[in-house]
Motif scaffolding. Sequence first.
Motif, PDB file in Angstrom:
ATOM      1  N   ALA A 107      -3.474 -35.463 -62.552  1.00 13.34           N
ATOM      2  CA  ALA A 107      -3.508 -36.594 -61.879  1.00 13.34           C
ATOM      3  C   ALA A 107      -4.530 -36.457 -60.600  1.00 13.34           C
ATOM      4  O   ALA A 107      -4.920 -37.622 -60.184  1.00 13.34           O
ATOM      5  N   GLU A 109      -7.548 -35.382 -60.887  1.00 12.91           N
ATOM      6  CA  GLU A 109      -8.933 -36.037 -61.385  1.00 12.91           C
ATOM      7  C   GLU A 109      -8.789 -37.463 -61.624  1.00 12.91           C
ATOM      8  O   GLU A 109      -9.863 -38.273 -61.343  1.00 12.91           O
ATOM      9  N   GLN A 110      -7.585 -37.936 -62.095  1.00  4.52           N
ATOM     10  CA  GLN A 110      -7.433 -39.277 -62.305  1.00  4.52           C
ATOM     11  C   GLN A 110      -7.660 -39.952 -60.932  1.00  4.52           C
ATOM     12  O   GLN A 110      -8.232 -41.206 -60.924  1.00  4.52           O
ATOM     13  N   GLY A 113     -11.352 -40.227 -60.002  1.00  3.20           N
ATOM     14  CA  GLY A 113     -12.037 -41.435 -60.929  1.00  3.20           C
ATOM     15  C   GLY A 113     -11.698 -42.591 -60.106  1.00  3.20           C
ATOM     16  O   GLY A 113     -12.704 -43.407 -59.815  1.00  3.20           O
ATOM     17  N   GLN A 114     -10.552 -42.953 -59.898  1.00  3.07           N
ATOM     18  CA  GLN A 114     -10.158 -44.134 -59.237  1.00  3.07           C
ATOM     19  C   GLN A 114     -10.906 -44.417 -57.742  1.00  3.07           C
ATOM     20  O   GLN A 114     -11.381 -45.620 -57.479  1.00  3.07           O
TER      21      GLN A 114
END
Length: 375
Positions: A107, A109-110, A113-114
């Motif tokens: 979560a 890393e996600q 990225g966002q």
Amino acid sequence: MMKMHPGGLLVALMVGLCLTAPGSFAQAQDAPPVRVGTLTVTLQPINPGKEFVGRIEARERVELRARVTGFLQEVSFQDGQPVKEGDLLYRIEPAPFQAALSRAQGALEQARGQAAFADAQLSRAEDLLKTQAGSAATRDQRLAEQLTAKGNVQIAEANVQAAEIDLGYTEIRAPISGLIGRTNITRGNVVGPDRGVLTTIVSEDPMHVTVPVSQREFLTLRSADRVAAKDELAALIHFSDGSPYEHPGKIDFVDASVNRSTDSVTMRAVVPNPNGRLIDGQLVKVTLQLETPIEKILVPQSALIADQQGFYVFVVEDGKAAIRRVTLDDEIGTSVVVDSGLTVGDQIIVEGISTLRPGAPVSAQPATMLQPKAG
């Protein structure tokens, strides 16, 4: 004030009355010198003490509890064994917590990225606004999206940290060195914060001994000639069978208030326990006494005479027997402490008292009995 046995006091009183019978002084003037044995009054080092019942307590005590809920996979100690700080004691099944950590890391890393995409979108909107190809509203929207993305990154980082902490809690290690008790949970059971105490660790060296001292005795211990401060007191321990403990303790705490139910003050001493002879919860006898002896005048109890006015001794003055009234304190062995009435150098009569009268001439010789000693 020293207390004497009622029978002894009656005998001493009768002797005192006989010694001071009417007409005795006149007879003493014509009597030949009485041969008596004397001792020279000197200051003797004494270490007064009082005995109490105390209880041994561990200086540190830790109740171990699980901080996460899970199946107990391993118990890594034997009941009652010594443990060192940092030793592994229990292991809770770690797989669910490892999975939770991996999920939190994904979560994170996600969210990163966002956040990177939001940064790029904001940069593009600002460039378009400079060339008038974009609007301020679009730029403001991209700015809000970037701040939201950064917030999501912080939340994801906190979730990773929490997952790492929970995974760390699957290994329960000794927070102190000491003796560990019996485990209350065996492997295969579910443990958690609400499942009670797993076991207890108590430190072994040094130990504490707590002593409830009555208000009266406490005032005596703090009187001017006894103790000026708690730092002057030592605690000597004897076990229930009467055998002495080899290491004296030192008072480190005096409670600030009196226990209303017992009218006592709690005193505590620190006691070395290198061999583990002292056990947490053990009842012992504790003698509180001065670390540094004080000097007092001691006289043999056999030299004391009692009458209706109190206690007195015979001394030699100008070759004659003279009465010297004395104020007494504690008994020390076969001697007694004299608070007032005698001075260093006085010659007290300790032998041949039964035939003495006040004012009678005496022939003084050193007494055959030993000089009184403390204890």
